[in-house]
Design a protein around this motif. Structure first.
Motif, PDB file in Angstrom:
ATOM      1  N   THR A 102       0.877  -1.232  -0.036  1.00 51.91           N
ATOM      2  CA  THR A 102       0.017   0.118  -0.034  1.00 51.91           C
ATOM      3  C   THR A 102       1.052   1.161  -0.053  1.00 51.91           C
ATOM      4  O   THR A 102       0.313   2.481  -0.080  1.00 51.91           O
ATOM      5  CB  THR A 102      -0.883  -0.011   1.129  1.00 51.91           C
ATOM      6  N   TRP A 103       2.173   1.106   0.046  1.00 51.71           N
ATOM      7  CA  TRP A 103       3.048   2.439   0.184  1.00 51.71           C
ATOM      8  C   TRP A 103       2.991   2.951  -1.205  1.00 51.71           C
ATOM      9  O   TRP A 103       2.893   2.419  -2.377  1.00 51.71           O
ATOM     10  CB  TRP A 103       4.355   1.643   0.513  1.00 51.71           C
ATOM     11  N   GLU A 104       3.264   4.437  -1.072  1.00 53.68           N
ATOM     12  CA  GLU A 104       3.422   5.296  -2.322  1.00 53.68           C
ATOM     13  C   GLU A 104       5.044   5.162  -2.222  1.00 53.68           C
ATOM     14  O   GLU A 104       5.660   5.939  -1.205  1.00 53.68           O
ATOM     15  CB  GLU A 104       2.910   6.494  -2.359  1.00 53.68           C
ATOM     16  N   ILE A 105       5.795   4.772  -3.270  1.00 52.78           N
ATOM     17  CA  ILE A 105       7.318   4.762  -3.258  1.00 52.78           C
ATOM     18  C   ILE A 105       7.636   5.465  -4.476  1.00 52.78           C
ATOM     19  O   ILE A 105       7.580   5.238  -5.604  1.00 52.78           O
ATOM     20  CB  ILE A 105       7.406   3.249  -3.579  1.00 52.78           C
ATOM     21  N   PRO A 106       8.161   6.758  -4.045  1.00 50.71           N
ATOM     22  CA  PRO A 106       8.810   7.514  -5.075  1.00 50.71           C
ATOM     23  C   PRO A 106      10.049   7.230  -5.599  1.00 50.71           C
ATOM     24  O   PRO A 106      10.726   6.163  -5.494  1.00 50.71           O
ATOM     25  CB  PRO A 106       9.070   9.116  -4.384  1.00 50.71           C
ATOM     26  N   PRO A 107      10.512   7.566  -6.727  1.00 48.82           N
ATOM     27  CA  PRO A 107      11.533   7.146  -7.496  1.00 48.82           C
ATOM     28  C   PRO A 107      12.859   7.854  -6.638  1.00 48.82           C
ATOM     29  O   PRO A 107      12.758   8.466  -5.821  1.00 48.82           O
ATOM     30  CB  PRO A 107      11.734   8.072  -8.833  1.00 48.82           C
ATOM     31  N   PRO A 108      14.023   6.952  -6.498  1.00 49.47           N
ATOM     32  CA  PRO A 108      15.006   7.333  -5.412  1.00 49.47           C
ATOM     33  C   PRO A 108      15.725   8.503  -5.942  1.00 49.47           C
ATOM     34  O   PRO A 108      16.000   8.892  -7.054  1.00 49.47           O
ATOM     35  CB  PRO A 108      16.076   6.052  -5.883  1.00 49.47           C
ATOM     36  N   ALA A 109      15.798   9.496  -4.896  1.00 45.50           N
ATOM     37  CA  ALA A 109      16.594  10.572  -5.279  1.00 45.50           C
ATOM     38  C   ALA A 109      18.111  10.423  -5.133  1.00 45.50           C
ATOM     39  O   ALA A 109      18.641   9.467  -4.742  1.00 45.50           O
ATOM     40  CB  ALA A 109      16.227  11.491  -3.909  1.00 45.50           C
ATOM     41  N   ALA A 110      18.644  11.293  -5.927  1.00 47.00           N
ATOM     42  CA  ALA A 110      20.170  11.200  -6.014  1.00 47.00           C
ATOM     43  C   ALA A 110      20.784  11.175  -4.679  1.00 47.00           C
ATOM     44  O   ALA A 110      20.186  12.297  -3.753  1.00 47.00           O
ATOM     45  CB  ALA A 110      20.836  12.192  -6.928  1.00 47.00           C
ATOM     46  N   ARG A 111      21.861  10.483  -4.253  1.00 47.51           N
ATOM     47  CA  ARG A 111      22.506  10.567  -3.151  1.00 47.51           C
ATOM     48  C   ARG A 111      23.238  12.023  -2.998  1.00 47.51           C
ATOM     49  O   ARG A 111      23.719  12.364  -3.956  1.00 47.51           O
ATOM     50  CB  ARG A 111      23.386   9.437  -2.957  1.00 47.51           C
ATOM     51  N   ALA A 112      23.362  12.408  -1.717  1.00 54.11           N
ATOM     52  CA  ALA A 112      23.971  13.693  -1.725  1.00 54.11           C
ATOM     53  C   ALA A 112      25.627  13.639  -1.810  1.00 54.11           C
ATOM     54  O   ALA A 112      26.280  14.570  -1.844  1.00 54.11           O
ATOM     55  CB  ALA A 112      23.654  14.526  -0.171  1.00 54.11           C
ATOM     56  N   ASP A 113      25.969  12.229  -1.557  1.00 52.21           N
ATOM     57  CA  ASP A 113      27.402  12.203  -1.656  1.00 52.21           C
ATOM     58  C   ASP A 113      28.151  12.524  -2.969  1.00 52.21           C
ATOM     59  O   ASP A 113      27.240  12.520  -4.078  1.00 52.21           O
ATOM     60  CB  ASP A 113      27.840  10.898  -0.985  1.00 52.21           C
ATOM     61  N   ASP A 114      29.413  12.622  -3.208  1.00 50.11           N
ATOM     62  CA  ASP A 114      30.029  13.113  -4.301  1.00 50.11           C
ATOM     63  C   ASP A 114      29.786  11.806  -5.119  1.00 50.11           C
ATOM     64  O   ASP A 114      30.155  10.548  -4.635  1.00 50.11           O
ATOM     65  CB  ASP A 114      31.725  13.400  -3.873  1.00 50.11           C
ATOM     66  N   VAL A 115      30.344  11.855  -6.454  1.00 49.40           N
ATOM     67  CA  VAL A 115      30.388  10.906  -7.332  1.00 49.40           C
ATOM     68  C   VAL A 115      31.679  10.364  -7.392  1.00 49.40           C
ATOM     69  O   VAL A 115      32.771  10.972  -7.340  1.00 49.40           O
ATOM     70  CB  VAL A 115      29.951  11.375  -8.826  1.00 49.40           C
ATOM     71  N   LEU A 116      31.585   8.908  -7.130  1.00 48.82           N
ATOM     72  CA  LEU A 116      32.970   8.509  -7.138  1.00 48.82           C
ATOM     73  C   LEU A 116      33.592   8.193  -8.491  1.00 48.82           C
ATOM     74  O   LEU A 116      33.107   7.656  -9.269  1.00 48.82           O
ATOM     75  CB  LEU A 116      32.908   7.078  -6.434  1.00 48.82           C
ATOM     76  N   GLU A 117      34.775   8.787  -8.608  1.00 51.91           N
ATOM     77  CA  GLU A 117      35.570   8.652  -9.920  1.00 51.91           C
ATOM     78  C   GLU A 117      36.255   7.479  -9.885  1.00 51.91           C
ATOM     79  O   GLU A 117      37.444   7.130  -9.027  1.00 51.91           O
ATOM     80  CB  GLU A 117      36.342   9.624 -10.239  1.00 51.91           C
ATOM     81  N   ILE A 118      36.299   6.467 -10.882  1.00 46.61           N
ATOM     82  CA  ILE A 118      37.256   5.384 -10.895  1.00 46.61           C
ATOM     83  C   ILE A 118      37.854   5.531 -12.293  1.00 46.61           C
ATOM     84  O   ILE A 118      37.484   5.281 -13.379  1.00 46.61           O
ATOM     85  CB  ILE A 118      36.483   4.007 -11.033  1.00 46.61           C
ATOM     86  N   PRO A 119      39.422   5.654 -12.225  1.00 43.83           N
ATOM     87  CA  PRO A 119      40.218   5.725 -13.634  1.00 43.83           C
ATOM     88  C   PRO A 119      40.313   4.564 -14.152  1.00 43.83           C
ATOM     89  O   PRO A 119      40.212   3.278 -13.639  1.00 43.83           O
ATOM     90  CB  PRO A 119      41.361   6.170 -12.905  1.00 43.83           C
ATOM     91  N   VAL A 120      40.051   4.438 -15.484  1.00 45.00           N
ATOM     92  CA  VAL A 120      40.263   3.060 -16.315  1.00 45.00           C
ATOM     93  C   VAL A 120      41.121   3.190 -17.446  1.00 45.00           C
ATOM     94  O   VAL A 120      41.113   4.519 -17.919  1.00 45.00           O
ATOM     95  CB  VAL A 120      38.815   2.736 -16.942  1.00 45.00           C
ATOM     96  N   ARG A 121      41.841   2.192 -17.747  1.00 43.49           N
ATOM     97  CA  ARG A 121      42.623   1.998 -19.082  1.00 43.49           C
ATOM     98  C   ARG A 121      41.651   1.240 -19.868  1.00 43.49           C
ATOM     99  O   ARG A 121      41.406   0.140 -19.642  1.00 43.49           O
ATOM    100  CB  ARG A 121      43.908   1.256 -18.826  1.00 43.49           C
TER     101      ARG A 121
END
Length: 210
Positions: free
Chosen positions: A72-91
């Motif tokens: 019965t819950w109304e479930i909204p779309p997940p909001a963006a997290r407030a933490d920073d975007v984690l950057e992963i370096p890739v070759r």
């Protein structure tokens, strides 16, 4: 939504798809943080969410009461997290780059551009400690798993399979299409938290040397 009892103190919630599972996971976390839900573990997966260690003022029938209320819950779309975007370096030099480029209908060099332009979200974790299933790569066809899995995929390999991107935290067999590699440590038992990725985290892959 289908809610199934799992023992005396747990519920398994089956959802239509990954987006619905992500939304329910975020809502459960919000309600627990607000003190409206008492549960020890909330574990998302591809199309399910497990609630383990349910407790609260309703007494021993808490899981049953929650099983009735959840749909019965109304479930909204997940909001963006407030933490920073984690950057992963890739070759971007994986052995399956050419196959992925052919599937997408682009030059080989464009695979890195497309992949690194996306902002990913960790939908859930599993397979191995530290392995996250990341969603967010839109506008290109899903990449099928290899017909013949490799017997040993090096740690740090960045791969694609279906709608997901993932990074192998350790050497293991695997059937994902490999497009690159990173030196980022996905799992370190001496670190707190040990896992670099957690459900809901935002991630970008950054080509090395850019």
């Amino acid at each position: 939504m289908k809610v199934l009892p799992m023992g005396e103190r747990a519920l398994l919630v089956e959802l239509a798809d990954g987006s619905a599972a992500a939304a329910l996971h975020a809502e459960l976390l919000r309600r627990r943080a607000a003190g409206d839900l008492v549960v020890r573990e909330i574990v998302p997966a591809a199309r399910t969410v497990l609630l383990d260690g349910l407790d609260g003022p309703d007494g021993p029938d808490t899981p049953l009461r929650l099983a009735v209320r959840l749909p019965t819950w109304e479930i909204p779309p997940p909001a963006a997290r407030a933490d920073d975007v984690l950057e992963i370096p890739v070759r971007y030099e994986g052995p399956d780059l050419a196959d992925v480029a052919a599937l997408w209908g682009v030059p080989v060099g464009d695979v890195a551009r497309i992949h690194s332009a996306a902002e990913f979200r960790v939908a859930f974790c599993g397979f191995a400690p530290g392995f996250g299933y990341l969603t967010g790569l839109g506008g290109v066809p899903d990449v099928p798993r290899r017909a013949t899995p490799r017997t040993a995929v090096p740690a740090g390999s960045v791969g694609l399979a279906g709608p997901y991107t993932g990074v192998y935290p350790r050497s293991s067999p695997g059937g994902w299409q490999l497009i690159g590699a990173t030196d980022a440590v996905l799992w370190d038992h001496t670190r707190v938290p040990a896992a670099l990725l957690s459900p809901g985290a935002r991630v970008r892959f950054v080509p090395e040397g850019r």
